[in-house]
Design a protein around this motif. Structure first.
Motif, mmCIF file in Angstrom:
data_model
loop_
_atom_site.group_PDB
_atom_site.id
_atom_site.type_symbol
_atom_site.label_atom_id
_atom_site.label_comp_id
_atom_site.label_asym_id
_atom_site.label_seq_id
_atom_site.Cartn_x
_atom_site.Cartn_y
_atom_site.Cartn_z
ATOM 1 N N ARG A 8 -0.648 7.334 4.676
ATOM 2 C CA ARG A 8 -1.463 6.501 5.789
ATOM 3 C C ARG A 8 -2.555 7.523 6.126
ATOM 4 O O ARG A 8 -3.669 7.137 6.241
ATOM 5 N N LYS A 9 -2.313 8.723 6.344
ATOM 6 C CA LYS A 9 -3.204 9.837 6.725
ATOM 7 C C LYS A 9 -4.251 9.860 5.536
ATOM 8 O O LYS A 9 -5.536 9.968 5.917
ATOM 9 N N PHE A 10 -3.895 10.186 4.385
ATOM 10 C CA PHE A 10 -4.746 10.265 3.328
ATOM 11 C C PHE A 10 -5.518 9.060 3.020
ATOM 12 O O PHE A 10 -6.819 9.252 2.756
ATOM 13 N N HIS A 11 -4.969 7.633 3.105
ATOM 14 C CA HIS A 11 -5.898 6.741 3.144
ATOM 15 C C HIS A 11 -6.637 6.536 4.265
ATOM 16 O O HIS A 11 -8.064 6.319 3.646
ATOM 17 N N GLU B 145 3.028 20.794 -2.021
ATOM 18 C CA GLU B 145 3.060 20.283 -3.445
ATOM 19 C C GLU B 145 3.102 18.517 -3.279
ATOM 20 O O GLU B 145 2.398 17.847 -3.836
ATOM 21 N N LEU B 146 3.801 18.224 -2.343
ATOM 22 C CA LEU B 146 3.769 16.914 -1.875
ATOM 23 C C LEU B 146 2.495 16.256 -1.582
ATOM 24 O O LEU B 146 2.170 14.992 -2.112
ATOM 25 N N GLN C 245 -2.247 13.153 -2.275
ATOM 26 C CA GLN C 245 -3.939 12.872 -2.190
ATOM 27 C C GLN C 245 -4.075 12.548 -3.594
ATOM 28 O O GLN C 245 -5.106 11.850 -3.628
ATOM 29 N N LYS C 246 -3.744 13.004 -4.526
ATOM 30 C CA LYS C 246 -4.120 12.533 -6.108
ATOM 31 C C LYS C 246 -3.976 11.174 -6.191
ATOM 32 O O LYS C 246 -4.891 10.421 -6.738
ATOM 33 N N VAL C 247 -2.867 10.427 -5.875
ATOM 34 C CA VAL C 247 -2.572 9.189 -6.004
ATOM 35 C C VAL C 247 -3.539 8.375 -5.121
ATOM 36 O O VAL C 247 -4.050 7.393 -5.641
ATOM 37 N N ILE C 248 -3.653 8.791 -4.137
ATOM 38 C CA ILE C 248 -4.885 8.072 -3.070
ATOM 39 C C ILE C 248 -6.346 8.121 -3.495
ATOM 40 O O ILE C 248 -7.225 7.395 -3.233
ATOM 41 N N GLY D 273 6.965 6.200 -7.771
ATOM 42 C CA GLY D 273 7.247 5.800 -6.625
ATOM 43 C C GLY D 273 6.014 5.760 -5.500
ATOM 44 O O GLY D 273 5.926 4.773 -4.600
ATOM 45 N N ILE D 274 5.401 6.946 -5.529
ATOM 46 C CA ILE D 274 4.325 6.869 -4.475
ATOM 47 C C ILE D 274 3.196 5.811 -4.896
ATOM 48 O O ILE D 274 2.617 5.250 -4.003
#
Length: 321
Positions: A187-190, A252-253, A258-261, A301-302
């Protein structure tokens, strides 16, 4: 196992319960039962007993619990211990009194001591102090584990405790006040990505702690498959860990989320906030040796979780999922 067995999922609308329901239906189970909070208060022993007497389920999966992250546990210690004790004890006793064939109790890796050796083995239970930030929840779940053990020991019933690692996935809780670390990051990154696009500058994301603690994560659909595996097989012991057996640092998570979003801004770690347990990774060889192992990678999964988040933004706001 006959597909007509009557299976009651306590907490069937939650992240875990709904995943189990989907998995059971996909496998052809026809007689799956749930009951809403409005119709059945699991904290009320009389209501639970009446429900079991009327419905007579043959298998019970206890996916009902009051759950939350560090802040929720810190601010609400009494309901985290009392509600969880009431829910699980009412279900276990009603299952015992009404001759339920199989009962699967779901706990959490937080039952293990804060500084237990890594990876966490089932035998480390009650060998040292707990993590203070979630001890109320942990104590309730430990009571459930020992109750399952007592029922097996005294009555030789097929009751089992499963201790999942950190879970995430479809129907997760994205409320920043009560959510766990991974959905909170999503949510935060989005939201930072959205602000960046509106402002035309890269909005930073602030996260709690140092980012050094290491955590293990399991996609909820993998847990659902583990539950069905345990349901369909008789296990020799009362307590089994469920996880991938692999961990990574929160830094790392964060980079992976961050990469996925697709967020481009800076990540700022607020070191004045607590880190919690330094490392938590499960020893999962007992269940793996029996034939179960997770299938979904963390990145996959992310991606699936984020896609569900995007598709259900309005529902999340309304239902406070």
């Amino acid at each position: 196992m006959m597909k007509s067995k009557k299976i009651y999922i306590a907490g069937h609308k939650g992240m875990v319960g709904s995943a189990v329901w989907r998995a059971l239906e996909a496998r052809g189970y026809k007689n799956v039962l749930g009951c809403s909070k409005q119709d059945l208060d699991l904290r009320n022993q009389h209501q639970v007993n009446h429900f079991f007497q009327n419905e007579q389920p043959e298998i019970v999966i206890d996916a009902a619990a009051l759950v939350g992250g560090i802040m929720a546990n810190k601010n609400n210690p009494y309901p985290f211990i009392m509600d969880n004790l009431q829910i699980q004890m009412n279900l276990m006793d009603a299952a015992h009194q009404n001759n339920v064939e199989k009962f699967i109790f779901l706990g959490s890796s937080c039952i293990y001591p804060k500084h237990a050796p890594q990876p966490l083995k089932e035998e480390y239970l009650l060998t040292a102090p707990l993590e203070p930030t979630n001890e109320w929840y942990a104590i309730a779940k430990i009571a459930g584990v020992k109750t399952i053990e007592a029922i097996r020991k005294q009555y030789n019933k097929d009751f089992v405790s499963l201790m999942p690692t950190n879970l995430y996935g479809i129907r997760d809780n994205f409320d920043l006040q009560t959510s766990h670390v991974l959905p909170a990051m999503i949510r935060k990154f989005h939201e930072a990505k959205e602000k960046s696009e509106k402002k035309g500058i890269n909005e930073p994301v602030e996260l709690w702690g140092t980012g050094n603690p290491k955590r293990e994560f399991l996609f909820v659909d993998d847990l659902a498959e583990a539950i069905i595996f345990v349901m369909e097989n008789k296990l020799e012991e009362s307590l089994y860990n469920v996880g991938s057996g692999e961990d990574l640092s929160l830094k790392e998570l964060a980079l992976l989320v961050q990469k996925v979003i697709g967020h481009q801004g800076e990540v700022i770690w607020d070191t004045s906030k607590p880190d919690g347990t330094p490392r938590k990774v499960m020893e999962v060889s007992k269940l793996k040796k029996m034939g179960w192992s997770p299938k979904i990678t963390l990145e996959q999964g992310i991606e699936e979780t984020y896609q569900w988040f995007l598709e259900n933004r309005e529902k999340i706001k309304e239902m406070k999922l």
